[in-house]
Design an enzyme around this catalytic site. Sequence first.
Site, short mmCIF file in Angstrom:
data_model
loop_
_atom_site.label_atom_id
_atom_site.label_comp_id
_atom_site.label_asym_id
_atom_site.label_seq_id
_atom_site.Cartn_x
_atom_site.Cartn_y
_atom_site.Cartn_z
N ASN A 93 0.82 -1.20 0.00
CA ASN A 93 0.00 0.00 0.00
C ASN A 93 0.86 1.25 0.00
O ASN A 93 1.96 1.26 0.56
CB ASN A 93 -0.93 0.00 1.22
CG ASN A 93 -1.87 -1.19 1.21
OD1 ASN A 93 -2.12 -1.78 0.16
ND2 ASN A 93 -2.35 -1.58 2.38
N ASP A 95 -0.53 4.20 1.01
CA ASP A 95 -1.10 5.14 1.98
C ASP A 95 -0.21 5.13 3.23
O ASP A 95 0.72 4.33 3.34
CB ASP A 95 -2.56 4.75 2.31
CG ASP A 95 -2.67 3.36 2.94
OD1 ASP A 95 -3.45 2.53 2.43
OD2 ASP A 95 -1.98 3.09 3.94
N HIS A 110 6.13 -0.54 -2.65
CA HIS A 110 5.63 0.11 -3.88
C HIS A 110 5.59 1.62 -3.75
O HIS A 110 4.91 2.28 -4.54
CB HIS A 110 4.23 -0.44 -4.22
CG HIS A 110 4.29 -1.86 -4.68
ND1 HIS A 110 3.18 -2.68 -4.69
CD2 HIS A 110 5.32 -2.63 -5.14
CE1 HIS A 110 3.53 -3.87 -5.15
NE2 HIS A 110 4.83 -3.87 -5.42
C1 BV8 Z 1 8.42 -5.57 -11.80
C2 BV8 Z 1 1.73 1.27 -6.85
C3 BV8 Z 1 10.42 -5.91 -12.99
C4 BV8 Z 1 0.85 1.89 -7.89
C5 BV8 Z 1 1.60 -1.01 -7.53
C6 BV8 Z 1 4.94 -6.85 -18.07
C7 BV8 Z 1 5.85 -5.80 -17.98
C8 BV8 Z 1 6.46 -5.47 -16.78
C9 BV8 Z 1 6.16 -6.17 -15.64
C10 BV8 Z 1 5.22 -7.18 -15.74
C11 BV8 Z 1 4.62 -7.54 -16.93
N1 BV8 Z 1 3.77 -8.58 -16.69
C12 BV8 Z 1 3.82 -8.88 -15.39
C13 BV8 Z 1 4.69 -8.06 -14.80
C14 BV8 Z 1 5.02 -7.99 -13.43
C15 BV8 Z 1 4.11 -6.96 -12.82
C16 BV8 Z 1 2.86 -7.68 -12.38
O1 BV8 Z 1 2.89 -8.39 -11.41
N2 BV8 Z 1 1.77 -7.48 -13.15
C17 BV8 Z 1 0.54 -8.18 -12.80
C18 BV8 Z 1 -0.64 -7.26 -13.10
C19 BV8 Z 1 0.49 -9.47 -13.59
N3 BV8 Z 1 4.83 -6.42 -11.70
C20 BV8 Z 1 5.54 -5.30 -11.86
O2 BV8 Z 1 5.55 -4.61 -12.86
C21 BV8 Z 1 6.41 -4.94 -10.68
N4 BV8 Z 1 7.71 -4.67 -11.13
O3 BV8 Z 1 8.05 -6.67 -12.07
O4 BV8 Z 1 9.63 -5.08 -12.17
C22 BV8 Z 1 11.75 -5.29 -13.03
C23 BV8 Z 1 12.84 -6.11 -12.82
C24 BV8 Z 1 14.10 -5.56 -12.89
C25 BV8 Z 1 14.25 -4.19 -13.16
C26 BV8 Z 1 13.13 -3.38 -13.33
C27 BV8 Z 1 11.86 -3.93 -13.28
C28 BV8 Z 1 5.91 -3.68 -9.98
C29 BV8 Z 1 4.56 -3.91 -9.43
C30 BV8 Z 1 4.16 -2.70 -8.57
C31 BV8 Z 1 3.07 -1.93 -9.26
N5 BV8 Z 1 2.60 -0.87 -8.36
N6 BV8 Z 1 1.26 -0.07 -6.66
C32 BV8 Z 1 -0.28 2.60 -7.24
O5 BV8 Z 1 -0.71 2.20 -6.14
O6 BV8 Z 1 -0.74 3.57 -7.87
S1 BV8 Z 1 0.74 -2.44 -7.53
C33 BV8 Z 1 -0.73 -2.18 -6.74
O7 BV8 Z 1 -1.58 -3.21 -7.17
C34 BV8 Z 1 -0.65 -2.34 -5.26
O8 BV8 Z 1 0.51 -1.78 -4.72
C35 BV8 Z 1 -0.75 -3.82 -5.06
O9 BV8 Z 1 0.51 -4.41 -5.12
C36 BV8 Z 1 -1.52 -4.22 -6.28
C37 BV8 Z 1 -2.95 -4.46 -5.88
O10 BV8 Z 1 -2.93 -5.62 -5.18
P1 BV8 Z 1 -3.68 -5.74 -3.78
O11 BV8 Z 1 -3.04 -4.84 -2.79
O12 BV8 Z 1 -3.72 -7.18 -3.49
O13 BV8 Z 1 -5.12 -5.17 -4.03
P2 BV8 Z 1 -6.30 -5.92 -4.77
O14 BV8 Z 1 -7.40 -4.94 -4.96
O15 BV8 Z 1 -5.75 -6.67 -5.93
O16 BV8 Z 1 -6.78 -7.01 -3.70
C38 BV8 Z 1 -7.34 -6.60 -2.49
C39 BV8 Z 1 -7.61 -7.85 -1.71
O17 BV8 Z 1 -8.15 -7.47 -0.46
C40 BV8 Z 1 -8.63 -8.77 -2.37
O18 BV8 Z 1 -8.16 -10.09 -2.34
C41 BV8 Z 1 -9.88 -8.61 -1.50
O19 BV8 Z 1 -10.59 -9.83 -1.37
C42 BV8 Z 1 -9.28 -8.23 -0.18
N7 BV8 Z 1 -10.15 -7.40 0.64
C43 BV8 Z 1 -11.02 -6.44 0.23
N8 BV8 Z 1 -11.62 -5.90 1.33
C44 BV8 Z 1 -11.10 -6.51 2.42
C45 BV8 Z 1 -10.17 -7.47 1.99
N9 BV8 Z 1 -9.49 -8.26 2.84
C46 BV8 Z 1 -9.75 -8.10 4.16
N10 BV8 Z 1 -10.64 -7.20 4.65
C47 BV8 Z 1 -11.33 -6.40 3.81
N11 BV8 Z 1 -12.21 -5.52 4.31
#
Ligand code: BV8
Length: 230
Positions: A93, A95, A110
């Site tokens: 997160n 925040d 992040h």
């Molecule tokens: C990297 C900041 C390599 C942004 C974020 C193609 C090109 C490049 C990279 C990739 C590619 N394909 C795949 C990748 C890897 C990519 C990736 O993983 N993509 C995914 C989409 C497949 N990753 C990256 O690019 C990472 N970097 O790989 O770099 C590299 C290597 C060498 C040199 C240079 C580079 C970087 C990833 C970071 C991206 N930035 N955040 C912003 O916030 O504006 S990611 C952002 O999304 C968040 O930070 C978080 O990580 C993600 C969201 O995930 P969650 O936090 O899990 O949130 P979500 O909504 O998904 O889920 C919420 C959960 O809570 C749910 O399960 C729900 O059920 C639950 N919930 C809801 N309410 C409640 C609850 N649980 C409990 N109580 C509740 N009340």
Amino acid sequence: MDRQIKNIVILTGAGVSAESGIDTFRSAGGLWEQHKVEDVATPEAFARDPDLVLRFYDMRRERIQQVEPNAAHYALARLDAEWSGNLLLVTQNVDDLHERAGTKRLLHMHGEHLNAWCTACDVRHGWRGTLIDRPACPSCGISGQLRPDIVWFGEMPYRMGDIYHALNRADLFVSIGTSGAVYPAAGLVREARQNGIATLELNLEPSHSSSWFTESRHGPATELVPQWVD
Ligand code: BV8
């Protein structure tokens, strides 16, 4: 909690802030405030349309200053204060709710909404205002070079070495409020399992990674986290 546990690594995601009123990424049908991720959270998006990206982050930076930590943040801060062993809370997160609840042993992998990063002099500054008006960097004085201190898709998350170091000496890995959709964060549970340690998932519903956890509990974080901590 099991008395054999000494060293804990906790990973949190958007679900831990959901009950504070901050939308998760997946709840909006994969849209962030009506934007596609690739339109606002990549270096390419920033190069293509900096105003759109700066406005997107200005709006979210303002939003997090209007909400409060919830019972899950406070329970984790209590654990951090009371735990005599090693503890590292790694958050995806951006925040500041973990800080405001009192957690000290915290790592933002992040980035953080309340920081701005000058791409001219590479200095990061605490930042609560907007960036759309291209303010001057407080260090080098150059205008228009401050960007959100956020790790965008395709950028390297912060301090991965420190995270793996903590994980390699941990006895327990706990994942809270994350869908397990984004790597390398989503891969940490596999690293923990390969190290043969206990892994616990606390999430509203099963995640992409649930099968990797030795135990999964489903429900709201404000109920599950205090129950686990206390
Ligand atoms: C990297 C900041 C390599 C942004 C974020 C193609 C090109 C490049 C990279 C990739 C590619 N394909 C795949 C990748 C890897 C990519 C990736 O993983 N993509 C995914 C989409 C497949 N990753 C990256 O690019 C990472 N970097 O790989 O770099 C590299 C290597 C060498 C040199 C240079 C580079 C970087 C990833 C970071 C991206 N930035 N955040 C912003 O916030 O504006 S990611 C952002 O999304 C968040 O930070 C978080 O990580 C993600 C969201 O995930 P969650 O936090 O899990 O949130 P979500 O909504 O998904 O889920 C919420 C959960 O809570 C749910 O399960 C729900 O059920 C639950 N919930 C809801 N309410 C409640 C609850 N649980 C409990 N109580 C509740 N009340």
